[in-house]
Scaffold this active site. Structure first.
Site, PDB file in Angstrom:
ATOM      1  N   HIS A 189       0.850  -1.193   0.000  1.00  0.00           N
ATOM      2  CA  HIS A 189       0.000   0.000   0.000  1.00  0.00           C
ATOM      3  C   HIS A 189       0.888   1.246   0.000  1.00  0.00           C
ATOM      4  O   HIS A 189       1.731   1.429   0.890  1.00  0.00           O
ATOM      5  CB  HIS A 189      -0.934  -0.006   1.212  1.00  0.00           C
ATOM      6  CG  HIS A 189      -2.003  -1.038   1.100  1.00  0.00           C
ATOM      7  ND1 HIS A 189      -2.415  -1.820   2.149  1.00  0.00           N
ATOM      8  CD2 HIS A 189      -2.741  -1.429   0.026  1.00  0.00           C
ATOM      9  CE1 HIS A 189      -3.381  -2.645   1.734  1.00  0.00           C
ATOM     10  NE2 HIS A 189      -3.585  -2.426   0.445  1.00  0.00           N
ATOM     11  N   ALA A 190       0.649   2.107  -0.998  1.00  0.00           N
ATOM     12  CA  ALA A 190       1.577   3.198  -1.281  1.00  0.00           C
ATOM     13  C   ALA A 190       1.805   4.134  -0.104  1.00  0.00           C
ATOM     14  O   ALA A 190       2.928   4.531   0.184  1.00  0.00           O
ATOM     15  CB  ALA A 190       1.061   3.981  -2.482  1.00  0.00           C
ATOM     16  N   ARG A 191       0.737   4.517   0.583  1.00  0.00           N
ATOM     17  CA  ARG A 191       0.847   5.576   1.592  1.00  0.00           C
ATOM     18  C   ARG A 191       1.473   5.116   2.896  1.00  0.00           C
ATOM     19  O   ARG A 191       1.768   5.929   3.766  1.00  0.00           O
ATOM     20  CB  ARG A 191      -0.540   6.125   1.891  1.00  0.00           C
ATOM     21  CG  ARG A 191      -1.489   5.104   2.505  1.00  0.00           C
ATOM     22  CD  ARG A 191      -2.906   5.635   2.502  1.00  0.00           C
ATOM     23  NE  ARG A 191      -3.867   4.643   2.955  1.00  0.00           N
ATOM     24  CZ  ARG A 191      -5.183   4.826   2.903  1.00  0.00           C
ATOM     25  NH1 ARG A 191      -5.669   5.948   2.409  1.00  0.00           N
ATOM     26  NH2 ARG A 191      -6.001   3.895   3.320  1.00  0.00           N
ATOM     27  N   GLU A 192       1.691   3.815   3.057  1.00  0.00           N
ATOM     28  CA  GLU A 192       2.208   3.288   4.325  1.00  0.00           C
ATOM     29  C   GLU A 192       3.728   3.369   4.321  1.00  0.00           C
ATOM     30  O   GLU A 192       4.430   2.358   4.299  1.00  0.00           O
ATOM     31  CB  GLU A 192       1.673   1.858   4.515  1.00  0.00           C
ATOM     32  CG  GLU A 192       0.146   1.849   4.603  1.00  0.00           C
ATOM     33  CD  GLU A 192      -0.496   0.468   4.429  1.00  0.00           C
ATOM     34  OE1 GLU A 192       0.227  -0.543   4.381  1.00  0.00           O
ATOM     35  OE2 GLU A 192      -1.743   0.415   4.331  1.00  0.00           O
ATOM     36  N   ARG A 244      -3.252   4.741  -2.033  1.00  0.00           N
ATOM     37  CA  ARG A 244      -3.133   3.385  -1.476  1.00  0.00           C
ATOM     38  C   ARG A 244      -2.857   2.338  -2.551  1.00  0.00           C
ATOM     39  O   ARG A 244      -2.029   1.435  -2.379  1.00  0.00           O
ATOM     40  CB  ARG A 244      -4.445   3.063  -0.768  1.00  0.00           C
ATOM     41  CG  ARG A 244      -4.647   1.588  -0.380  1.00  0.00           C
ATOM     42  CD  ARG A 244      -6.043   1.425   0.221  1.00  0.00           C
ATOM     43  NE  ARG A 244      -6.445   0.048   0.382  1.00  0.00           N
ATOM     44  CZ  ARG A 244      -6.303  -0.663   1.519  1.00  0.00           C
ATOM     45  NH1 ARG A 244      -5.738  -0.118   2.558  1.00  0.00           N
ATOM     46  NH2 ARG A 244      -6.733  -1.905   1.580  1.00  0.00           N
ATOM     47  N   ASN A 261      -3.458  -5.671  -2.279  1.00  0.00           N
ATOM     48  CA  ASN A 261      -3.692  -6.633  -1.195  1.00  0.00           C
ATOM     49  C   ASN A 261      -5.118  -7.196  -1.201  1.00  0.00           C
ATOM     50  O   ASN A 261      -5.580  -7.758  -0.203  1.00  0.00           O
ATOM     51  CB  ASN A 261      -3.371  -6.006   0.166  1.00  0.00           C
ATOM     52  CG  ASN A 261      -2.831  -7.039   1.141  1.00  0.00           C
ATOM     53  OD1 ASN A 261      -2.189  -8.010   0.738  1.00  0.00           O
ATOM     54  ND2 ASN A 261      -3.114  -6.847   2.426  1.00  0.00           N
ATOM     55  N   ARG A 262      -5.792  -7.057  -2.324  1.00  0.00           N
ATOM     56  CA  ARG A 262      -7.055  -7.757  -2.571  1.00  0.00           C
ATOM     57  C   ARG A 262      -6.982  -8.541  -3.888  1.00  0.00           C
ATOM     58  O   ARG A 262      -7.969  -9.102  -4.327  1.00  0.00           O
ATOM     59  CB  ARG A 262      -8.237  -6.773  -2.662  1.00  0.00           C
ATOM     60  CG  ARG A 262      -8.464  -5.910  -1.432  1.00  0.00           C
ATOM     61  CD  ARG A 262      -8.949  -6.719  -0.236  1.00  0.00           C
ATOM     62  NE  ARG A 262      -9.271  -5.854   0.900  1.00  0.00           N
ATOM     63  CZ  ARG A 262      -8.377  -5.377   1.758  1.00  0.00           C
ATOM     64  NH1 ARG A 262      -7.103  -5.693   1.645  1.00  0.00           N
ATOM     65  NH2 ARG A 262      -8.761  -4.592   2.763  1.00  0.00           N
ATOM     66  N   HIS A 314       2.806  -3.705   6.753  1.00  0.00           N
ATOM     67  CA  HIS A 314       1.846  -2.645   6.447  1.00  0.00           C
ATOM     68  C   HIS A 314       1.830  -1.666   7.612  1.00  0.00           C
ATOM     69  O   HIS A 314       2.514  -1.840   8.613  1.00  0.00           O
ATOM     70  CB  HIS A 314       0.436  -3.253   6.285  1.00  0.00           C
ATOM     71  CG  HIS A 314       0.255  -4.036   5.038  1.00  0.00           C
ATOM     72  ND1 HIS A 314      -0.524  -3.604   3.986  1.00  0.00           N
ATOM     73  CD2 HIS A 314       0.744  -5.240   4.661  1.00  0.00           C
ATOM     74  CE1 HIS A 314      -0.514  -4.500   3.018  1.00  0.00           C
ATOM     75  NE2 HIS A 314       0.250  -5.514   3.401  1.00  0.00           N
ATOM     76  N   SER A 315       0.988  -0.643   7.487  1.00  0.00           N
ATOM     77  CA  SER A 315       0.655   0.176   8.644  1.00  0.00           C
ATOM     78  C   SER A 315      -0.799   0.618   8.473  1.00  0.00           C
ATOM     79  O   SER A 315      -1.291   0.629   7.339  1.00  0.00           O
ATOM     80  CB  SER A 315       1.573   1.399   8.761  1.00  0.00           C
ATOM     81  OG  SER A 315       1.270   2.389   7.795  1.00  0.00           O
ATOM     82  N   TYR A 316      -1.521   0.944   9.557  1.00  0.00           N
ATOM     83  CA  TYR A 316      -1.000   1.101  10.889  1.00  0.00           C
ATOM     84  C   TYR A 316      -1.904   0.311  11.837  1.00  0.00           C
ATOM     85  O   TYR A 316      -2.814  -0.395  11.389  1.00  0.00           O
ATOM     86  CB  TYR A 316      -0.946   2.602  11.282  1.00  0.00           C
ATOM     87  CG  TYR A 316      -2.279   3.331  11.266  1.00  0.00           C
ATOM     88  CD1 TYR A 316      -3.079   3.377  12.402  1.00  0.00           C
ATOM     89  CD2 TYR A 316      -2.739   3.953  10.105  1.00  0.00           C
ATOM     90  CE1 TYR A 316      -4.302   4.040  12.401  1.00  0.00           C
ATOM     91  CE2 TYR A 316      -3.963   4.613  10.099  1.00  0.00           C
ATOM     92  CZ  TYR A 316      -4.738   4.647  11.243  1.00  0.00           C
ATOM     93  OH  TYR A 316      -5.953   5.278  11.224  1.00  0.00           O
ATOM     94  N   TYR A 366     -10.635  -7.205  10.518  1.00  0.00           N
ATOM     95  CA  TYR A 366     -11.871  -7.302   9.736  1.00  0.00           C
ATOM     96  C   TYR A 366     -11.586  -8.230   8.570  1.00  0.00           C
ATOM     97  O   TYR A 366     -10.421  -8.428   8.202  1.00  0.00           O
ATOM     98  CB  TYR A 366     -12.320  -5.925   9.220  1.00  0.00           C
ATOM     99  CG  TYR A 366     -11.188  -5.058   8.713  1.00  0.00           C
ATOM    100  CD1 TYR A 366     -10.610  -5.288   7.462  1.00  0.00           C
ATOM    101  CD2 TYR A 366     -10.670  -4.024   9.492  1.00  0.00           C
ATOM    102  CE1 TYR A 366      -9.566  -4.501   7.004  1.00  0.00           C
ATOM    103  CE2 TYR A 366      -9.613  -3.241   9.035  1.00  0.00           C
ATOM    104  CZ  TYR A 366      -9.073  -3.481   7.789  1.00  0.00           C
ATOM    105  OH  TYR A 366      -8.023  -2.716   7.355  1.00  0.00           O
ATOM    106  N   GLU A 389       1.034  -5.024  10.963  1.00  0.00           N
ATOM    107  CA  GLU A 389       0.650  -3.620  10.866  1.00  0.00           C
ATOM    108  C   GLU A 389       1.529  -2.856  11.847  1.00  0.00           C
ATOM    109  O   GLU A 389       1.394  -3.012  13.063  1.00  0.00           O
ATOM    110  CB  GLU A 389      -0.833  -3.433  11.239  1.00  0.00           C
ATOM    111  CG  GLU A 389      -1.815  -4.185  10.352  1.00  0.00           C
ATOM    112  CD  GLU A 389      -2.091  -3.480   9.015  1.00  0.00           C
ATOM    113  OE1 GLU A 389      -1.590  -2.350   8.821  1.00  0.00           O
ATOM    114  OE2 GLU A 389      -2.792  -4.078   8.191  1.00  0.00           O
TER     115      GLU A 389
HETATM  116 ZN    ZN Z   1      -1.700  -1.810   4.108  1.00  0.00          ZN
END
Ligand code: ZN
Length: 426
Positions: A189-192, A244, A261-262, A314-316, A366, A389
């Site tokens: 995920h780009a923003r992490e 993301r 990630n899906r 990943h985060s967060y 989730y 995370e």
């Molecule tokens: Zn992520």
């Protein structure tokens, strides 16, 4: 002469940046956007709060996890009154965690000057530090530097290209002949940003501080892809800090990109994934429709049988999650995954001081289908598979200031050292 060199450096920096930016691309401002932490103490209030998820001008950073009663939501200035009214009407209490997101973004990553970068490169042979978040070129330059400097130990392989043609560079840090392997990845995920920063910290320590980390890490073949989503990562630096997905041109604005990630081919398209391209959790047009996931999976499959550990950073939220993610279910060796997960949590706490929660991904957080971890376990058959995370728990969220890179990196390193011990005992 010196003056001319200095002048060239000053001029070259903005020119270089311009070259990389398509003319039509604007930098998205988050001026006036607020991050709220909303508390929903009952099931009824949780139900009400969830209706916020589809509201215009609201972006959910962290939905209500199975084990929590809070939701982190980003509210754009034009929606602030409406959201406030909604929260009041439903008796939902909230804290303003970040008052002006753009100010937080501006303060997050103090970059060294071009002169400092030049000096650093001259002295160390690469531009990478763990005091700021770096662009892809610096990360790749660091990997190449390691391969050149430690040819017996380190090699770098481009295993394929992203959808915009950027190389997917895997670094291999070799163990003894016949060693089992562990795969690590970051930046799906780009923003992490803390993810590639922590993964490169791990790489640095496993190579340049090798003797400090015990014997187990030396008896592993490490395969590490620090930036799975290089296009999204660069886009999050250039244009939209909160991007993301990858950068597939499937639509304009938020409708571009697939959630990598899906996109993995295990229970693809099930719970917690979307078929709508404009959603942040868009699963793509089919399993492995994206080059980034396809290439990664092929590489791991080519090492089938030797890879015994998998960690995706990943985060967060500070979670250590193990399969399954697609549903609240567990593999038959749940106890092993849970035991090692708890050891990892202890080691991370000792190393950096943050507390991490351990559990099944869907049951703890989730449900999310098509994740890399479920594929790593379900299809590739890797026993010790985790998604970690990293920091924090939603005070800076994705905008974790660069001063937290080293403590978080230490935690990430402690996690993989613990995993190395578990794998060597198999
Ligand atoms: Zn992520």
């Amino acid at each position: 002469m010196l003056l001319i060199i200095a002048l060239c450096l000053v001029l070259a920096a903005p020119l270089r940046a311009l070259e990389e930016e398509p003319v039509s691309e604007l930098r998205i401002s988050y001026e006036g956007s607020k991050l709220l932490k909303v508390t929903a103490p009952s099931d009824e209030k949780k139900e009400a709060l969830r209706t916020l998820e589809d509201t215009e001008g609201v972006e959910v950073w962290m939905t209500i996890a199975a084990n929590s009663s809070t939701m982190d939501v980003l509210v754009k200035p034009e929606s602030a009154d409406k959201v406030k009214e909604f929260l009041d009407e439903n008796g939902l209490q909230f804290d303003v965690v970040i008052d002006d997101l753009q100010a937080a973004i501006d303060a997050e990553n103090p970059s060294p000057s071009p002169e400092e970068m030049e000096e650093l490169e001259g002295r160390k042979g690469h531009r990478m530090t763990w005091h700021s978040y770096h662009r892809l070129a610096d990360i790749h330059g660091f990997l190449d530097y390691l391969a050149q400097t430690y040819p017996q130990l380190v090699s770098v392989e481009t295993i394929g290209n992203s959808i915009e043609g950027r190389p997917l560079k895997v670094v291999k840090i070799s163990g003894q002949p016949g060693s089992p392997a562990i795969w690590l990845d970051g930046g799906i995920h780009a923003r992490e940003w803390i993810s590639p920063a922590s993964v490169t910290y791990i790489i640095s320590e496993l190579v340049e501080n090798r003797d400090a980390h015990g014997e187990a890490v030396k008896n592993i073949d490490w395969y590490i892809l620090p930036v799975v989503n290089p296009d999204g990562y660069e886009y999050s630096h250039r244009s939209d800090r909160l991007w993301r997905k990858n950068r597939r041109a499937s639509g304009a604005g938020r409708c571009a990109g697939t959630d990598l990630n899906r996109n993995f081919d295990y229970k693809w398209g099930g719970a917690g994934a979307s078929k709508e391209p404009c959603k942040e959790i868009y699963a793509g047009s089919g399993p492995f429709s994206e080059p980034e996931t396809y290439v990664l999976s092929n590489f791991i499959q080519s090492k089938a049988g030797t890879v015994k550990g998998y960690v995706s950073f990943h985060s967060y939220g500070q979670y250590i999650l193990h399969p399954w993610g697609y549903a609240r279910a567990y593999p038959s060796d749940h106890a092993d995954l849970s035991n090692v997960g708890r050891k990892i949590a202890n080691a991370m706490y000792q190393a950096g001081g943050a507390s991490y929660t351990v559990g099944g991904a869907a049951a703890t957080l989730y449900p999310a289908s098509g994740g890399s971890d479920d594929w790593a376990r379900g299809t590739a058959g890797i026993k010790y598979t985790y998604t970690i995370e990293l920091r924090d728990r939603g005070f800076f969220g994705f905008i974790l200031p660069a001063q937290y890179i080293i403590p978080t990196g230490r935690e990430a390193l402690a996690a993989v050292k613990t995993l190395a011990v578990a794998v060597s005992e198999l």
